[in-house]
Design an enzyme around this catalytic site. Sequence first.
Site, PDB file in Angstrom:
ATOM      1  N   HIS A  27     -22.780 -45.233 -14.487  1.00  0.00           N
ATOM      2  CA  HIS A  27     -21.350 -45.358 -14.191  1.00  0.00           C
ATOM      3  C   HIS A  27     -20.967 -44.335 -13.133  1.00  0.00           C
ATOM      4  CE1 HIS A  27     -17.159 -46.456 -14.736  1.00  0.00           C
ATOM      5  NE2 HIS A  27     -16.933 -45.187 -14.453  1.00  0.00           N
ATOM      6  N   GLU A  81     -16.331 -43.678  -6.880  1.00  0.00           N
ATOM      7  CA  GLU A  81     -17.101 -42.600  -7.515  1.00  0.00           C
ATOM      8  C   GLU A  81     -17.271 -41.417  -6.570  1.00  0.00           C
ATOM      9  OE1 GLU A  81     -18.068 -42.330 -10.805  1.00  0.00           O
ATOM     10  OE2 GLU A  81     -16.720 -44.031 -10.904  1.00  0.00           O
ATOM     11  N   HIS A  85     -15.306 -38.173  -7.751  1.00  0.00           N
ATOM     12  CA  HIS A  85     -16.231 -37.224  -8.370  1.00  0.00           C
ATOM     13  C   HIS A  85     -17.176 -36.547  -7.372  1.00  0.00           C
ATOM     14  CE1 HIS A  85     -14.792 -38.692 -12.182  1.00  0.00           C
ATOM     15  NE2 HIS A  85     -15.080 -39.925 -11.820  1.00  0.00           N
TER      16      HIS A  85
END
Length: 122
Positions: A27, A81, A85
């Site tokens: 993920h 992502e 992050h």
Amino acid sequence: WPGAYCDTKQSCCYPKTGKPTADFGIHGLWPNYNDGSWPSNCDPDSTFDKSQISDLIKNMEKNWPSLSCPSSNGFRFWSHEWEKHGTCAESELDQHEYFETALKLKEKVNLLQILKNAGKKT
């Protein structure tokens, strides 16, 4: 488990590359602080650039598939992502290293193999 997840959810779509293999998917790779909290969206000027990961795309399609609808090629998911992050790990990892590190961690900690081994009777 992407394939099984999609088989049971109406709001799930297989990637354009087809149904993912029978394995766990990635993920994300999320940097954390020592207290367990995590930063996000650390560098709004650092946008996802698929040319930085062109050599990783086949591996990412297999191991980091997007299950969003409509079916996608994964770039929107990977962009999210990176921007949420990955930018918080830029002091340690550039964009290519961020995605490559996540792929290597999945390979190193092969959850499916660990579970298979644990299920074997000795």
